[in-house]
Design a protein around this motif. Structure first.
Motif, PDB file in Angstrom:
ATOM      1  N   PHE A  29       0.854  -1.189   0.000  1.00 57.49           N
ATOM      2  CA  PHE A  29       0.000   0.000   0.000  1.00 57.49           C
ATOM      3  C   PHE A  29       0.888   1.237   0.000  1.00 57.49           C
ATOM      4  N   LEU A  30       0.343   2.324  -0.504  1.00 50.34           N
ATOM      5  CA  LEU A  30       1.014   3.621  -0.437  1.00 50.34           C
ATOM      6  C   LEU A  30       0.055   4.636   0.145  1.00 50.34           C
ATOM      7  N   SER A  31       0.602   5.696   0.689  1.00 46.30           N
ATOM      8  CA  SER A  31      -0.201   6.825   1.157  1.00 46.30           C
ATOM      9  C   SER A  31       0.503   8.110   0.756  1.00 46.30           C
ATOM     10  N   ALA A  32      -0.268   9.165   0.557  1.00 47.64           N
ATOM     11  CA  ALA A  32       0.305  10.428   0.085  1.00 47.64           C
ATOM     12  C   ALA A  32      -0.638  11.574   0.405  1.00 47.64           C
ATOM     13  N   MET A  33      -0.072  12.772   0.463  1.00 46.57           N
ATOM     14  CA  MET A  33      -0.862  13.969   0.703  1.00 46.57           C
ATOM     15  C   MET A  33      -0.565  15.003  -0.380  1.00 46.57           C
ATOM     16  N   ILE A  34      -1.628  15.554  -0.945  1.00 45.09           N
ATOM     17  CA  ILE A  34      -1.474  16.681  -1.871  1.00 45.09           C
ATOM     18  C   ILE A  34      -1.452  17.943  -1.026  1.00 45.09           C
ATOM     19  N   ASN A  35      -0.300  18.589  -0.991  1.00 40.34           N
ATOM     20  CA  ASN A  35      -0.103  19.770  -0.157  1.00 40.34           C
ATOM     21  C   ASN A  35       0.292  20.934  -1.045  1.00 40.34           C
ATOM     22  N   GLU A  36      -0.653  21.836  -1.284  1.00 36.21           N
ATOM     23  CA  GLU A  36      -0.464  22.942  -2.217  1.00 36.21           C
ATOM     24  C   GLU A  36      -0.055  22.371  -3.576  1.00 36.21           C
ATOM     25  N   ALA A  37       1.148  22.681  -4.084  1.00 32.88           N
ATOM     26  CA  ALA A  37       1.544  22.195  -5.417  1.00 32.88           C
ATOM     27  C   ALA A  37       2.428  20.954  -5.335  1.00 32.88           C
ATOM     28  N   ASN A  38       2.489  20.323  -4.154  1.00 31.94           N
ATOM     29  CA  ASN A  38       3.372  19.176  -3.965  1.00 31.94           C
ATOM     30  C   ASN A  38       2.592  17.901  -3.677  1.00 31.94           C
ATOM     31  N   LEU A  39       3.176  16.780  -4.084  1.00 31.63           N
ATOM     32  CA  LEU A  39       2.688  15.477  -3.659  1.00 31.63           C
ATOM     33  C   LEU A  39       3.716  14.920  -2.682  1.00 31.63           C
ATOM     34  N   ASP A  40       3.294  14.701  -1.444  1.00 36.55           N
ATOM     35  CA  ASP A  40       4.203  14.185  -0.424  1.00 36.55           C
ATOM     36  C   ASP A  40       3.905  12.712  -0.188  1.00 36.55           C
ATOM     37  N   ALA A  41       4.866  11.859  -0.539  1.00 38.15           N
ATOM     38  CA  ALA A  41       4.722  10.436  -0.281  1.00 38.15           C
ATOM     39  C   ALA A  41       4.865  10.204   1.221  1.00 38.15           C
ATOM     40  N   HIS A  42       3.896   9.549   1.807  1.00 34.40           N
ATOM     41  CA  HIS A  42       3.961   9.240   3.225  1.00 34.40           C
ATOM     42  C   HIS A  42       4.343   7.768   3.389  1.00 34.40           C
ATOM     43  N   PHE A  43       3.684   7.044   4.243  1.00 32.58           N
ATOM     44  CA  PHE A  43       4.132   5.690   4.546  1.00 32.58           C
ATOM     45  C   PHE A  43       3.713   4.695   3.478  1.00 32.58           C
ATOM     46  N   VAL A  44       4.530   3.664   3.318  1.00 30.96           N
ATOM     47  CA  VAL A  44       4.218   2.552   2.427  1.00 30.96           C
ATOM     48  C   VAL A  44       4.345   1.255   3.211  1.00 30.96           C
ATOM     49  N   GLY A  45       3.740   0.214   2.682  1.00 33.56           N
ATOM     50  CA  GLY A  45       3.886  -1.125   3.232  1.00 33.56           C
ATOM     51  C   GLY A  45       4.133  -2.088   2.089  1.00 33.56           C
ATOM     52  N   ILE A  46       5.010  -3.060   2.294  1.00 31.94           N
ATOM     53  CA  ILE A  46       5.391  -3.984   1.219  1.00 31.94           C
ATOM     54  C   ILE A  46       5.527  -5.393   1.781  1.00 31.94           C
ATOM     55  N   ASP A  47       4.986  -6.362   1.054  1.00 32.71           N
ATOM     56  CA  ASP A  47       5.264  -7.769   1.334  1.00 32.71           C
ATOM     57  C   ASP A  47       6.467  -8.149   0.471  1.00 32.71           C
ATOM     58  N   TYR A  48       7.639  -8.228   1.097  1.00 33.60           N
ATOM     59  CA  TYR A  48       8.864  -8.435   0.331  1.00 33.60           C
ATOM     60  C   TYR A  48       8.922  -9.794  -0.361  1.00 33.60           C
ATOM     61  N   GLU A  49       8.075 -10.725   0.043  1.00 33.75           N
ATOM     62  CA  GLU A  49       8.029 -12.028  -0.613  1.00 33.75           C
ATOM     63  C   GLU A  49       7.585 -11.897  -2.069  1.00 33.75           C
ATOM     64  N   TYR A  50       6.763 -10.874  -2.341  1.00 32.86           N
ATOM     65  CA  TYR A  50       6.227 -10.681  -3.690  1.00 32.86           C
ATOM     66  C   TYR A  50       6.821  -9.463  -4.389  1.00 32.86           C
ATOM     67  N   ASN A  51       7.667  -8.730  -3.694  1.00 41.48           N
ATOM     68  CA  ASN A  51       8.124  -7.450  -4.221  1.00 41.48           C
ATOM     69  C   ASN A  51       8.885  -7.576  -5.539  1.00 41.48           C
ATOM     70  N   ARG A  52       9.846  -8.482  -5.603  1.00 39.41           N
ATOM     71  CA  ARG A  52      10.664  -8.598  -6.807  1.00 39.41           C
ATOM     72  C   ARG A  52       9.861  -9.163  -7.984  1.00 39.41           C
ATOM     73  N   GLU A  53       9.117 -10.215  -7.735  1.00 40.56           N
ATOM     74  CA  GLU A  53       8.389 -10.876  -8.831  1.00 40.56           C
ATOM     75  C   GLU A  53       7.345  -9.968  -9.460  1.00 40.56           C
ATOM     76  N   TYR A  54       6.712  -9.119  -8.642  1.00 44.63           N
ATOM     77  CA  TYR A  54       5.626  -8.269  -9.151  1.00 44.63           C
ATOM     78  C   TYR A  54       5.978  -6.779  -9.132  1.00 44.63           C
ATOM     79  N   ALA A  55       7.236  -6.458  -8.891  1.00 42.76           N
ATOM     80  CA  ALA A  55       7.704  -5.062  -8.927  1.00 42.76           C
ATOM     81  C   ALA A  55       6.777  -4.143  -8.122  1.00 42.76           C
ATOM     82  N   VAL A  56       6.428  -4.572  -6.921  1.00 46.60           N
ATOM     83  CA  VAL A  56       5.434  -3.846  -6.128  1.00 46.60           C
ATOM     84  C   VAL A  56       5.913  -2.426  -5.806  1.00 46.60           C
TER      85      VAL A  56
END
Length: 404
Positions: free
Chosen positions: A295-322
Protein backbone atom coordinates in the motif's frame (compact mmCIF):
# COMPACT_ATOMS: atom_id res chain seq x y z
CA UNK A 1 -6.70 27.05 27.13
CA UNK A 2 -3.07 28.20 27.35
CA UNK A 3 -1.08 25.72 29.45
CA UNK A 4 2.08 27.80 29.61
CA UNK A 5 3.05 31.32 28.69
CA UNK A 6 6.42 32.96 29.02
CA UNK A 7 8.33 36.04 28.05
CA UNK A 8 11.47 34.75 26.38
CA UNK A 9 14.47 35.51 28.57
CA UNK A 10 16.63 38.46 27.50
CA UNK A 11 14.16 39.19 24.72
CA UNK A 12 11.06 41.21 23.84
CA UNK A 13 9.39 38.12 22.34
CA UNK A 14 6.64 36.11 24.04
CA UNK A 15 5.67 32.46 23.63
CA UNK A 16 2.44 30.63 24.33
CA UNK A 17 2.28 26.83 24.60
CA UNK A 18 -0.87 24.79 23.96
CA UNK A 19 -1.52 21.09 24.55
CA UNK A 20 -4.30 20.86 21.93
CA UNK A 21 -4.73 22.38 18.50
CA UNK A 22 -8.41 22.96 19.28
CA UNK A 23 -7.37 25.33 22.09
CA UNK A 24 -5.59 27.69 19.70
CA UNK A 25 -7.92 30.55 18.70
CA UNK A 26 -8.84 30.51 15.01
CA UNK A 27 -7.82 34.17 14.86
CA UNK A 28 -4.17 33.17 15.38
CA UNK A 29 -4.19 30.84 12.37
CA UNK A 30 -5.84 33.57 10.31
CA UNK A 31 -3.18 36.10 11.27
CA UNK A 32 -0.36 33.66 10.51
CA UNK A 33 -1.85 32.66 7.11
CA UNK A 34 -0.39 29.18 7.53
CA UNK A 35 -3.28 26.78 6.96
CA UNK A 36 -2.92 26.49 3.17
CA UNK A 37 0.11 24.39 4.04
CA UNK A 38 -1.67 21.30 5.36
CA UNK A 39 1.13 20.45 7.79
CA UNK A 40 0.07 23.54 9.77
CA UNK A 41 -3.64 23.05 9.25
CA UNK A 42 -5.64 22.06 12.36
CA UNK A 43 -7.39 19.30 10.40
CA UNK A 44 -4.08 17.51 9.77
CA UNK A 45 -2.63 18.18 13.24
CA UNK A 46 -5.77 16.94 15.01
CA UNK A 47 -5.68 13.71 12.97
CA UNK A 48 -2.15 12.98 14.22
CA UNK A 49 -2.68 13.91 17.86
CA UNK A 50 -5.91 11.95 18.32
CA UNK A 51 -4.32 8.73 17.08
CA UNK A 52 -1.01 8.85 18.97
CA UNK A 53 -1.84 8.93 22.70
CA UNK A 54 1.67 7.68 23.51
CA UNK A 55 3.14 10.96 22.22
CA UNK A 56 2.81 14.30 24.00
CA UNK A 57 1.90 16.98 21.48
CA UNK A 58 2.54 20.66 22.20
CA UNK A 59 2.10 23.71 19.98
CA UNK A 60 4.01 26.98 20.24
CA UNK A 61 2.92 30.44 19.14
CA UNK A 62 5.66 33.08 19.12
CA UNK A 63 4.70 36.75 19.34
CA UNK A 64 6.76 39.78 18.39
CA UNK A 65 7.23 43.02 20.36
CA UNK A 66 3.78 44.20 19.15
CA UNK A 67 2.07 41.02 20.41
CA UNK A 68 1.42 39.84 16.87
CA UNK A 69 1.81 36.10 16.14
CA UNK A 70 4.82 35.57 13.87
CA UNK A 71 5.61 31.86 14.13
CA UNK A 72 3.97 28.50 14.84
CA UNK A 73 5.85 25.37 15.83
CA UNK A 74 4.74 21.81 16.51
CA UNK A 75 6.38 19.76 19.25
CA UNK A 76 6.21 16.05 19.94
CA UNK A 77 7.76 14.41 23.01
CA UNK A 78 8.58 10.82 22.09
CA UNK A 79 10.12 7.80 23.78
CA UNK A 80 13.41 6.86 22.11
CA UNK A 81 15.38 3.67 22.76
CA UNK A 82 18.97 3.43 21.56
CA UNK A 83 18.32 -0.29 21.06
CA UNK A 84 16.02 0.61 18.16
CA UNK A 85 18.81 2.20 16.11
CA UNK A 86 19.64 -0.02 13.15
CA UNK A 87 22.18 -0.60 10.39
CA UNK A 88 25.16 1.76 10.10
CA UNK A 89 24.14 3.78 13.17
CA UNK A 90 23.88 0.73 15.42
CA UNK A 91 27.60 0.70 16.28
CA UNK A 92 27.49 4.37 17.32
CA UNK A 93 24.41 3.75 19.48
CA UNK A 94 26.09 0.81 21.22
CA UNK A 95 29.14 2.94 22.08
CA UNK A 96 26.91 5.69 23.50
CA UNK A 97 25.11 3.10 25.61
CA UNK A 98 28.35 1.62 26.91
CA UNK A 99 29.80 4.96 28.02
CA UNK A 100 26.44 6.21 29.30
CA UNK A 101 25.96 3.17 31.53
CA UNK A 102 29.51 3.43 32.84
CA UNK A 103 28.82 7.02 33.89
CA UNK A 104 25.36 6.22 35.21
CA UNK A 105 23.67 8.41 32.58
CA UNK A 106 21.76 5.63 30.81
CA UNK A 107 19.69 2.80 32.26
CA UNK A 108 17.93 -0.12 30.61
CA UNK A 109 14.68 0.67 32.36
CA UNK A 110 13.73 4.03 30.89
CA UNK A 111 13.74 5.41 27.35
CA UNK A 112 15.08 8.80 26.41
CA UNK A 113 12.34 11.44 26.33
CA UNK A 114 13.15 13.47 23.22
CA UNK A 115 11.43 16.79 22.65
CA UNK A 116 11.22 17.16 18.88
CA UNK A 117 10.44 20.45 17.18
CA UNK A 118 9.43 19.31 13.74
CA UNK A 119 7.22 16.61 12.27
CA UNK A 120 8.15 13.20 13.66
CA UNK A 121 6.43 11.35 10.82
CA UNK A 122 7.48 13.31 7.71
CA UNK A 123 10.81 14.35 6.19
CA UNK A 124 11.29 18.04 5.54
CA UNK A 125 10.69 21.46 7.07
CA UNK A 126 7.17 20.75 8.28
CA UNK A 127 7.45 21.64 11.95
CA UNK A 128 8.11 25.38 12.07
CA UNK A 129 6.10 28.01 10.20
CA UNK A 130 7.55 31.52 10.14
CA UNK A 131 5.50 34.38 8.81
CA UNK A 132 6.93 36.18 5.79
CA UNK A 133 9.08 39.27 6.25
CA UNK A 134 10.47 38.03 9.57
CA UNK A 135 14.07 37.69 10.70
CA UNK A 136 14.21 33.89 10.53
CA UNK A 137 17.49 33.65 12.41
CA UNK A 138 16.02 35.56 15.30
CA UNK A 139 12.76 33.57 15.26
CA UNK A 140 14.56 30.19 15.34
CA UNK A 141 16.70 31.39 18.23
CA UNK A 142 13.70 32.67 20.21
CA UNK A 143 11.75 29.46 19.65
CA UNK A 144 14.68 27.38 20.87
CA UNK A 145 15.08 29.53 23.97
CA UNK A 146 11.37 29.43 24.78
CA UNK A 147 11.27 25.62 24.55
CA UNK A 148 14.18 25.33 27.00
CA UNK A 149 12.29 27.62 29.38
CA UNK A 150 9.22 25.40 29.12
CA UNK A 151 11.22 22.29 29.97
CA UNK A 152 13.00 23.98 32.86
CA UNK A 153 9.59 24.69 34.37
CA UNK A 154 9.37 21.05 35.40
CA UNK A 155 5.85 21.19 36.82
CA UNK A 156 4.63 21.05 33.21
CA UNK A 157 5.82 17.45 32.88
CA UNK A 158 5.50 14.26 34.90
CA UNK A 159 8.84 13.04 33.51
CA UNK A 160 12.32 14.31 32.71
CA UNK A 161 13.14 15.53 29.20
CA UNK A 162 16.47 14.02 28.09
CA UNK A 163 17.15 16.01 24.93
CA UNK A 164 15.97 18.52 22.35
CA UNK A 165 15.83 17.93 18.60
CA UNK A 166 14.96 20.32 15.78
CA UNK A 167 14.45 18.72 12.35
CA UNK A 168 14.76 18.84 9.22
CA UNK A 169 16.48 21.92 7.79
CA UNK A 170 17.31 22.15 4.10
CA UNK A 171 20.67 23.52 2.95
CA UNK A 172 19.23 26.94 2.13
CA UNK A 173 18.06 27.31 5.74
CA UNK A 174 21.36 26.53 7.42
CA UNK A 175 22.38 30.16 7.70
CA UNK A 176 19.28 30.47 9.89
CA UNK A 177 19.36 27.23 11.84
CA UNK A 178 23.11 27.34 12.55
CA UNK A 179 22.20 29.91 15.18
CA UNK A 180 21.42 26.82 17.26
CA UNK A 181 25.08 25.83 17.38
CA UNK A 182 25.63 28.78 19.71
CA UNK A 183 23.23 27.10 22.15
CA UNK A 184 25.22 23.85 22.35
CA UNK A 185 23.23 21.98 19.72
CA UNK A 186 25.06 19.47 17.51
CA UNK A 187 24.16 19.09 13.85
CA UNK A 188 24.15 15.94 11.73
CA UNK A 189 22.69 14.64 8.49
CA UNK A 190 20.64 11.50 8.02
CA UNK A 191 19.40 9.95 4.77
CA UNK A 192 18.56 12.67 2.23
CA UNK A 193 15.04 13.59 1.25
CA UNK A 194 14.42 12.52 -2.35
CA UNK A 195 12.66 15.17 -4.45
CA UNK A 196 11.41 15.00 -8.02
CA UNK A 197 10.37 17.94 -10.19
CA UNK A 198 7.42 17.44 -12.55
CA UNK A 199 8.05 18.85 -16.02
CA UNK A 200 5.29 21.21 -17.12
CA UNK A 201 5.28 19.49 -20.53
CA UNK A 202 4.21 16.16 -19.00
CA UNK A 203 0.47 15.81 -19.49
CA UNK A 204 0.32 12.05 -18.92
CA UNK A 205 2.51 9.11 -17.92
CA UNK A 206 3.53 8.52 -21.55
CA UNK A 207 5.08 11.98 -21.66
CA UNK A 208 7.13 11.07 -18.59
CA UNK A 209 8.30 7.82 -20.21
CA UNK A 210 9.18 9.72 -23.37
CA UNK A 211 11.52 11.99 -21.42
CA UNK A 212 13.57 9.05 -20.16
CA UNK A 213 16.71 7.48 -21.54
CA UNK A 214 16.06 4.15 -23.26
CA UNK A 215 17.53 2.05 -20.42
CA UNK A 216 15.28 3.58 -17.78
CA UNK A 217 12.20 3.62 -20.05
CA UNK A 218 12.64 -0.13 -20.65
CA UNK A 219 12.99 -0.67 -16.91
CA UNK A 220 9.78 1.29 -16.23
CA UNK A 221 7.79 -0.63 -18.84
CA UNK A 222 9.10 -3.93 -17.47
CA UNK A 223 7.94 -2.95 -13.97
CA UNK A 224 4.51 -2.06 -15.30
CA UNK A 225 4.31 -5.47 -17.01
CA UNK A 226 5.38 -7.37 -13.90
CA UNK A 227 2.87 -5.49 -11.76
CA UNK A 228 -0.01 -6.05 -14.22
CA UNK A 229 -1.56 -8.90 -12.12
CA UNK A 230 -1.94 -6.54 -9.17
CA UNK A 231 -5.39 -5.11 -8.52
CA UNK A 232 -5.09 -1.50 -7.34
CA UNK A 233 -7.82 -0.39 -4.94
CA UNK A 234 -8.61 2.99 -3.45
CA UNK A 235 -8.64 2.77 0.34
CA UNK A 236 -10.90 5.20 2.20
CA UNK A 237 -13.15 5.34 5.25
CA UNK A 238 -15.50 2.73 3.77
CA UNK A 239 -12.93 -0.09 3.46
CA UNK A 240 -10.01 0.95 5.69
CA UNK A 241 -10.94 -1.41 8.53
CA UNK A 242 -11.06 -4.32 6.08
CA UNK A 243 -7.44 -3.79 5.00
CA UNK A 244 -5.98 -2.32 8.19
CA UNK A 245 -4.67 -5.56 9.81
CA UNK A 246 -2.73 -6.46 6.65
CA UNK A 247 -1.55 -2.86 6.24
CA UNK A 248 -0.08 -2.85 9.75
CA UNK A 249 1.96 -5.99 9.02
CA UNK A 250 3.23 -4.56 5.73
CA UNK A 251 4.08 -1.20 7.31
CA UNK A 252 6.13 -2.85 10.07
CA UNK A 253 8.05 -4.90 7.52
CA UNK A 254 9.23 -1.63 5.95
CA UNK A 255 9.69 0.52 9.06
CA UNK A 256 11.82 -2.14 10.75
CA UNK A 257 14.48 -1.59 8.08
CA UNK A 258 14.85 2.14 8.80
CA UNK A 259 18.07 3.28 10.49
CA UNK A 260 16.52 6.00 12.58
CA UNK A 261 12.88 5.96 13.71
CA UNK A 262 11.68 8.46 16.29
CA UNK A 263 8.21 6.98 16.56
CA UNK A 264 5.89 4.42 15.06
CA UNK A 265 3.00 5.74 12.99
CA UNK A 266 -0.47 4.54 14.02
CA UNK A 267 -2.25 3.53 10.82
CA UNK A 268 -5.60 4.22 12.47
CA UNK A 269 -4.70 7.86 11.66
CA UNK A 270 -5.61 7.16 8.03
CA UNK A 271 -9.31 7.17 8.88
CA UNK A 272 -9.17 10.69 10.32
CA UNK A 273 -6.81 11.93 7.61
CA UNK A 274 -9.24 10.78 4.91
CA UNK A 275 -12.18 12.24 6.82
CA UNK A 276 -10.51 15.58 7.53
CA UNK A 277 -8.53 16.11 4.31
CA UNK A 278 -10.76 14.35 1.77
CA UNK A 279 -9.30 14.08 -1.72
CA UNK A 280 -6.06 15.69 -0.56
CA UNK A 281 -5.17 12.46 1.21
CA UNK A 282 -4.65 9.33 -0.90
CA UNK A 283 -4.25 5.65 0.02
CA UNK A 284 -3.89 2.89 -2.56
CA UNK A 285 -3.75 -0.84 -1.94
CA UNK A 286 -2.04 -3.43 -4.15
CA UNK A 287 -3.89 -6.76 -4.09
CA UNK A 288 -2.70 -10.09 -5.50
CA UNK A 289 -5.25 -12.93 -5.59
CA UNK A 290 -7.25 -11.34 -2.81
CA UNK A 291 -4.20 -10.68 -0.62
CA UNK A 292 -2.85 -7.20 0.12
CA UNK A 293 0.85 -7.15 -0.83
CA UNK A 294 1.47 -3.42 -0.64
CA UNK A 295 0.00 0.00 0.00
CA UNK A 296 1.01 3.62 -0.44
CA UNK A 297 -0.20 6.82 1.16
CA UNK A 298 0.31 10.43 0.08
CA UNK A 299 -0.86 13.97 0.70
CA UNK A 300 -1.47 16.68 -1.87
CA UNK A 301 -0.10 19.77 -0.16
CA UNK A 302 -0.46 22.94 -2.22
CA UNK A 303 1.54 22.20 -5.42
CA UNK A 304 3.37 19.18 -3.97
CA UNK A 305 2.69 15.48 -3.66
CA UNK A 306 4.20 14.19 -0.42
CA UNK A 307 4.72 10.44 -0.28
CA UNK A 308 3.96 9.24 3.23
CA UNK A 309 4.13 5.69 4.55
CA UNK A 310 4.22 2.55 2.43
CA UNK A 311 3.89 -1.12 3.23
CA UNK A 312 5.39 -3.98 1.22
CA UNK A 313 5.26 -7.77 1.33
CA UNK A 314 8.86 -8.44 0.33
CA UNK A 315 8.03 -12.03 -0.61
CA UNK A 316 6.23 -10.68 -3.69
CA UNK A 317 8.12 -7.45 -4.22
CA UNK A 318 10.66 -8.60 -6.81
CA UNK A 319 8.39 -10.88 -8.83
CA UNK A 320 5.63 -8.27 -9.15
CA UNK A 321 7.70 -5.06 -8.93
CA UNK A 322 5.43 -3.85 -6.13
CA UNK A 323 7.58 -0.98 -4.87
CA UNK A 324 8.63 0.18 -8.33
CA UNK A 325 4.98 0.29 -9.34
CA UNK A 326 4.23 2.45 -6.31
CA UNK A 327 6.91 4.95 -7.33
CA UNK A 328 5.51 5.18 -10.85
CA UNK A 329 1.99 5.57 -9.44
CA UNK A 330 3.17 8.49 -7.31
CA UNK A 331 4.48 10.10 -10.49
CA UNK A 332 1.24 9.45 -12.35
CA UNK A 333 -0.79 10.98 -9.50
CA UNK A 334 1.40 14.11 -9.55
CA UNK A 335 1.06 14.51 -13.32
CA UNK A 336 -2.71 13.96 -13.31
CA UNK A 337 -3.14 16.57 -10.57
CA UNK A 338 -0.82 19.05 -12.32
CA UNK A 339 1.50 19.24 -9.32
CA UNK A 340 5.03 20.65 -9.40
CA UNK A 341 7.03 18.36 -7.16
CA UNK A 342 7.05 14.98 -5.45
CA UNK A 343 8.58 14.61 -2.01
CA UNK A 344 9.49 10.92 -1.88
CA UNK A 345 11.00 11.12 1.61
CA UNK A 346 13.98 9.21 2.95
CA UNK A 347 15.23 5.64 2.40
CA UNK A 348 15.64 3.63 -0.81
CA UNK A 349 17.48 6.61 -2.32
CA UNK A 350 18.99 4.77 -5.28
CA UNK A 351 15.75 3.30 -6.66
CA UNK A 352 14.02 6.65 -6.16
CA UNK A 353 16.78 8.35 -8.13
CA UNK A 354 16.24 5.82 -10.94
CA UNK A 355 12.71 7.19 -11.47
CA UNK A 356 13.89 10.82 -11.46
CA UNK A 357 14.32 11.95 -7.85
CA UNK A 358 17.33 13.90 -6.60
CA UNK A 359 18.68 14.14 -3.05
CA UNK A 360 18.00 17.08 -0.77
CA UNK A 361 20.25 17.06 2.27
CA UNK A 362 18.51 17.63 5.58
CA UNK A 363 20.18 18.70 8.82
CA UNK A 364 19.02 17.77 12.30
CA UNK A 365 20.06 19.64 15.45
CA UNK A 366 20.25 17.83 18.77
CA UNK A 367 21.40 18.56 22.30
CA UNK A 368 21.17 16.67 25.56
CA UNK A 369 19.58 18.66 28.34
CA UNK A 370 22.56 18.10 30.66
CA UNK A 371 26.03 19.47 30.01
CA UNK A 372 28.23 16.38 30.49
CA UNK A 373 26.26 13.91 28.33
CA UNK A 374 25.88 16.65 25.73
CA UNK A 375 29.66 16.96 25.46
CA UNK A 376 29.97 13.17 25.13
CA UNK A 377 27.31 13.06 22.41
CA UNK A 378 29.24 15.58 20.32
CA UNK A 379 31.98 13.05 19.50
CA UNK A 380 29.52 10.43 18.32
CA UNK A 381 27.16 12.73 16.45
CA UNK A 382 30.11 13.97 14.40
CA UNK A 383 30.49 10.41 13.09
CA UNK A 384 26.92 10.15 11.78
CA UNK A 385 26.90 10.24 8.00
CA UNK A 386 24.19 9.37 5.46
CA UNK A 387 24.63 6.03 3.72
CA UNK A 388 26.21 6.69 0.28
CA UNK A 389 24.31 5.59 -2.83
CA UNK A 390 24.73 5.68 -6.59
CA UNK A 391 22.68 8.57 -7.99
CA UNK A 392 20.95 7.67 -11.26
CA UNK A 393 20.14 10.12 -14.05
CA UNK A 394 17.20 8.66 -15.98
CA UNK A 395 16.27 11.61 -18.18
CA UNK A 396 17.61 12.67 -21.55
CA UNK A 397 19.92 15.67 -21.87
CA UNK A 398 16.94 18.00 -22.10
CA UNK A 399 16.53 19.92 -18.86
CA UNK A 400 13.20 19.55 -17.10
CA UNK A 401 10.92 22.52 -17.62
CA UNK A 402 10.00 23.74 -14.16
CA UNK A 403 6.42 24.88 -13.54
CA UNK A 404 5.74 28.44 -12.48
Amino acid sequence: MILHQCKVKNSDYKAQFFRAVEAIPAKIFQELHCTDNLYFNPKYLISLAENHPNIDFWYVILYDVHDSPIAFATIQIVDFFLENVQNDLKGIAEKIQKIGRRLGLITNRKPFKILTCGNTFVSGEHGIFIKSNQNKQQVIKELAKSVVQLVNDEKQFSYKISGFMLKDFIHESLFVSDELLEYNYHSFNVEPNMLMQIDKDWHNFSDYLGAMKTKFRVKAKKAMELSFPLDIVEIDESNLQKYLPEMEVLYKSVSSKAEFNLGSFNLESYGDLKKNLGENYLIKGYVLNGRLVGFLSAMINEANLDAHFVGIDYEYNREYAVYQRMLYDYIQIAIENKLKQINFGRTASEIKSSVGAEPQNLTIYFRHKNHIPNKILRFFINKIQPTPFSQKFPFKVKTLVAQN
